[in-house]
Design a protein around this motif. Sequence first.
Motif, short mmCIF file in Angstrom:
data_model
loop_
_atom_site.label_atom_id
_atom_site.label_comp_id
_atom_site.label_asym_id
_atom_site.label_seq_id
_atom_site.Cartn_x
_atom_site.Cartn_y
_atom_site.Cartn_z
N PHE A 20 41.25 38.65 43.27
CA PHE A 20 41.10 38.42 41.93
C PHE A 20 39.87 39.21 41.42
CE2 PHE A 20 42.58 34.36 43.75
CZ PHE A 20 43.46 34.00 42.79
N GLY A 21 39.35 39.34 40.08
CA GLY A 21 38.52 40.28 39.44
C GLY A 21 39.21 41.45 39.29
N GLN A 22 38.88 42.51 39.50
CA GLN A 22 39.33 43.67 39.08
C GLN A 22 39.67 44.57 40.35
OE1 GLN A 22 39.75 44.39 35.84
NE2 GLN A 22 38.61 42.80 35.11
N PRO A 23 40.86 43.98 41.10
CA PRO A 23 41.28 44.67 42.38
C PRO A 23 42.28 45.69 42.08
CG PRO A 23 42.64 42.79 41.91
CD PRO A 23 41.57 42.58 40.80
N CYS A 24 42.45 46.66 43.01
CA CYS A 24 43.33 47.83 42.71
C CYS A 24 44.35 47.73 43.87
CB CYS A 24 42.81 49.29 42.87
SG CYS A 24 41.70 49.68 44.03
N ALA A 25 45.48 48.24 43.82
CA ALA A 25 46.61 48.26 44.80
C ALA A 25 46.02 48.52 46.16
CB ALA A 25 47.82 49.18 44.41
N SER A 26 45.04 49.91 46.24
CA SER A 26 44.48 50.17 47.49
C SER A 26 43.85 49.12 48.22
CB SER A 26 43.76 51.43 47.34
OG SER A 26 42.52 51.22 46.72
N ASP A 27 43.20 48.08 47.54
CA ASP A 27 42.64 47.16 48.24
C ASP A 27 43.41 46.24 49.05
OD1 ASP A 27 40.19 48.13 46.80
OD2 ASP A 27 40.54 46.40 45.21
N LEU A 28 44.79 45.89 48.53
CA LEU A 28 45.58 45.16 49.44
C LEU A 28 46.35 46.36 50.55
CD1 LEU A 28 47.36 42.96 46.74
CD2 LEU A 28 45.32 42.64 47.65
N GLU A 29 46.52 47.38 50.11
CA GLU A 29 47.30 48.20 50.95
C GLU A 29 46.44 48.37 52.14
OE1 GLU A 29 50.35 49.41 50.99
OE2 GLU A 29 50.67 48.12 49.00
N GLN A 30 45.14 48.82 51.99
CA GLN A 30 44.23 48.92 53.15
C GLN A 30 43.94 47.64 54.15
OE1 GLN A 30 40.80 51.63 52.49
NE2 GLN A 30 41.27 51.25 50.40
N ALA A 31 44.16 46.53 53.43
CA ALA A 31 44.02 45.42 54.00
C ALA A 31 45.46 45.18 54.84
CB ALA A 31 43.88 44.10 53.27
N ASN A 32 46.53 45.59 54.44
CA ASN A 32 47.60 45.59 55.15
C ASN A 32 47.68 46.61 56.30
OD1 ASN A 32 50.47 44.60 55.78
ND2 ASN A 32 51.05 46.68 54.95
N ASN A 33 47.03 47.69 55.99
CA ASN A 33 46.90 48.50 57.08
C ASN A 33 46.08 47.96 58.41
OD1 ASN A 33 48.49 50.54 55.59
ND2 ASN A 33 46.62 51.31 55.02
N LEU A 34 44.98 47.26 58.03
CA LEU A 34 44.35 46.71 59.12
C LEU A 34 45.20 45.70 59.77
CD1 LEU A 34 40.79 45.48 57.64
CD2 LEU A 34 41.14 46.68 59.67
N ILE A 35 45.94 45.07 59.22
CA ILE A 35 46.79 43.82 59.93
C ILE A 35 47.82 44.71 60.67
CG2 ILE A 35 48.75 42.36 59.57
CD1 ILE A 35 47.42 41.59 56.85
#
Length: 318
Positions: A20-35
């Motif tokens: 939530f807030g002002q996220p960008c797609a890379s915030d999710l993509e990098q989290a998935n890369n961590l997974i």
Amino acid sequence: MPKLHKTYQGLGTLVHLTLFGQPCASDLEQANNLIQHYESLFTINRPHSEIVTINQAAGKQPVQVSDATYALVKQAILLSRQNFGFNAFIGPLVKLWNIGFKNAHVPTAAQIQARLGLTNPFNCEFNDEQETIYLQKAGMQLDLGAIAKGYIADRIQDFWHSLGKKAGIIDLGGNLLLMGASPLRANHQWSIGIQNPLAPRGQVLATVHLPACSAVTSGIYERTLNVSGHIYHHILNPQTGYPHVNNLSSVTVFSKYSLDGEIETTRLFFAGKPIKAWAQTNPNIYGAIFVTKNKKIILQKIPPTAVTLLDDHYQILE
């Protein structure tokens, strides 16, 4: 408030990430890369990983692993030695029963006894200086499946915090971590559903309203084996080799850290009821909800005002 949500395939399930807030797609993509990174270290369901290498070297030699793998494996070993139900070496028994898969079956007593000899958590060594793990008996198998999701969820939250993100949802296939103040409700609390054990997935019997927390559930309804009307579930007792028998359908633990939730759901499920002194010395454990087979809901450290009952077949006991 703006939000960004994406679903990924990982950890043998669907992973749902929301910011939530002002996220960008890379915030999710990098989290998935961590997974994906941690899964590549911890999985036993691929030909290669650090845990697979440890298992392949069982009875042969120690294996040096990465910092993350060593820290989690050492914790898993020490937890297993506490003998409260958690056992990271139960893999040979799990594969013997194979509950939840097509070739699931009830093993013979002799087969179970033979596998029990491979699950002793004292038959392994760890070396802090070299960061090596050694399983002393051939055939032993280390499996971090019972705590890996919790560890990974906590690392995603750490990463999002490092980016300054304040609110998000990390859903690793039933392992839920709710970060920050909820922007979805005026009181900024999150609404967490408690699965109805007798209904299809997603149908809840109650909702719990809490601030930021992790919610982890151990339940007997996800994977079962029906043999001539006798239902066997997938949570095996490492002392007997058979599915653990008690009056619980599920227990859900709410905590600050998801890894703690993974550990404590196991502890409470094997206890079969609230533990009187449970979590008194750990302020990061917020409480638990037990659902019994006879349709009772037992609250521990959770105020009744935080729970909304949605199924009148169940009764809340305080």
